[in-house]
Design an enzyme around this catalytic site. Structure first.
Site: not given
Ligand SMILES: [Zn+2]
Length: 290
Positions: A77, A79, A81-82
């Site tokens: 996904h 976000h 931090d990804h």
């Molecule tokens: Zn997330």
């Protein structure tokens, strides 16, 4: 599997002959020790969730790839931090980004206690539900799992009877469901999807340790949310229908830094209950319907 207490950022750790993980140096109240990037395969590899755009972390991923061929950069996904490291990793390796769909545009995002969205994410191809990506000795199969975000995808690795669960199911905390993109009903349905896959024996989450006996674990998550829903209904019976007051009672023992996120999860429950006709909303006051 659970004895890996000395996990340090940047050092690839082998979890299975086909699975390694590299911890990003982004620990926080929301990311635990940090985001875990996974490398799948040996001679040909896929990178799952390249993580935040931090040069030291991208260097560590490139070092872990070594002489192997990077077949694809895959995201669960978007976000922040990804997925943000995907673009830089693509620039350095030439590998395509093949993963979740871009984040949907939301006009009124409201307060976001969870990580915000990576609007720059531009996949070369989207892994819709059931699609597979193959490399030398491995297969990744997309499992649509909306809820934490509307575009969340888990990836099964049948050769290891494993699933990379991103933030849908984590090894250290329950996931944050932040409306409007986060959706409690979708999340519960996505937990059921994992329950209906008896072939899986281990989950590799983006945050926290691997999850063995995963179905028992997911059953616990479903029970936890039902318990939260019951708590909310009891508070509404006592006319406590203002989210901050509900959070103060429901999350008394939880780190106060997480209370805004907890408020979003309560809101997600209330929206779900409203759509089911059980509660009603008058601006920021919630009450039982009828
Ligand atoms: Zn997330």
């Amino acid at each position: 599997m659970h004895a890996m207490t000395d996990q340090r950022p940047g050092i690839a750790q082998t979890q299975h002959p086909l699975v390694r993980r590299v911890l990003a140096p982004n620990p926080s109240a929301f990311t635990y020790k940090g985001t875990q990037t996974y490398l799948v395969g040996t001679r040909e590899v896929a990178v799952i969730d390249p993580g935040p755009d931090m040069p030291a972390h991208i260097d560590a991923i490139v070092a872990a790839i070594g002489d192997a061929k990077l077949k694809a950069i895959v995201c669960t996904h978007t976000h922040r931090d990804h997925s943000p490291a995907a673009a830089e990793l693509k620039a350095r390796t030439g590998a395509p980004i093949i993963g979740c769909a871009p984040p949907v545009a939301i006009d009124d995002a409201g307060p976001r206690a969870d990580a915000s969205f990576d609007r720059s994410y531009t996949p070369d191809d989207v892994m819709t539900d059931g699609r597979t990506l193959t490399g030398d000795g491995w297969t990744l199969e997309a499992i649509d799992t909306p809820g934490h975000t509307s575009n969340h995808v888990c990836y099964a690795l049948p050769e290891a009877q494993a699933v990379f669960t991103g933030d849908h199911v984590m090894g250290w905390s329950t996931t944050v469901i932040a409306p409007p993109d986060g959706d409690m009903a979708a999340y519960m349905a996505s937990l059921d999807r994992l329950m209906n896959r008896p072939q899986d024996v281990i989950y590799h989450p983006a945050h926290g340790e691997p999850i063995e006996r995963p179905h028992r674990f997911v059953r616990g998550l479903i029970g936890h949310r039902k318990q939260r829903e019951g708590q909310i209904l009891r508070l509404l019976e006592k006319n406590t229908g203002h989210i901050p007051a509900m959070v103060a009672q429901m999350y008394a023992g939880v780190d106060a830094r997480l209370h805004d996120a907890a408020g979003l999860s309560v809101l997600a429950h209330l929206i779900d209950l409203r759509l089911r006709g059980i509660v009603r909303q008058d601006r920021d006051q919630w009450s039982l319907a009828a």
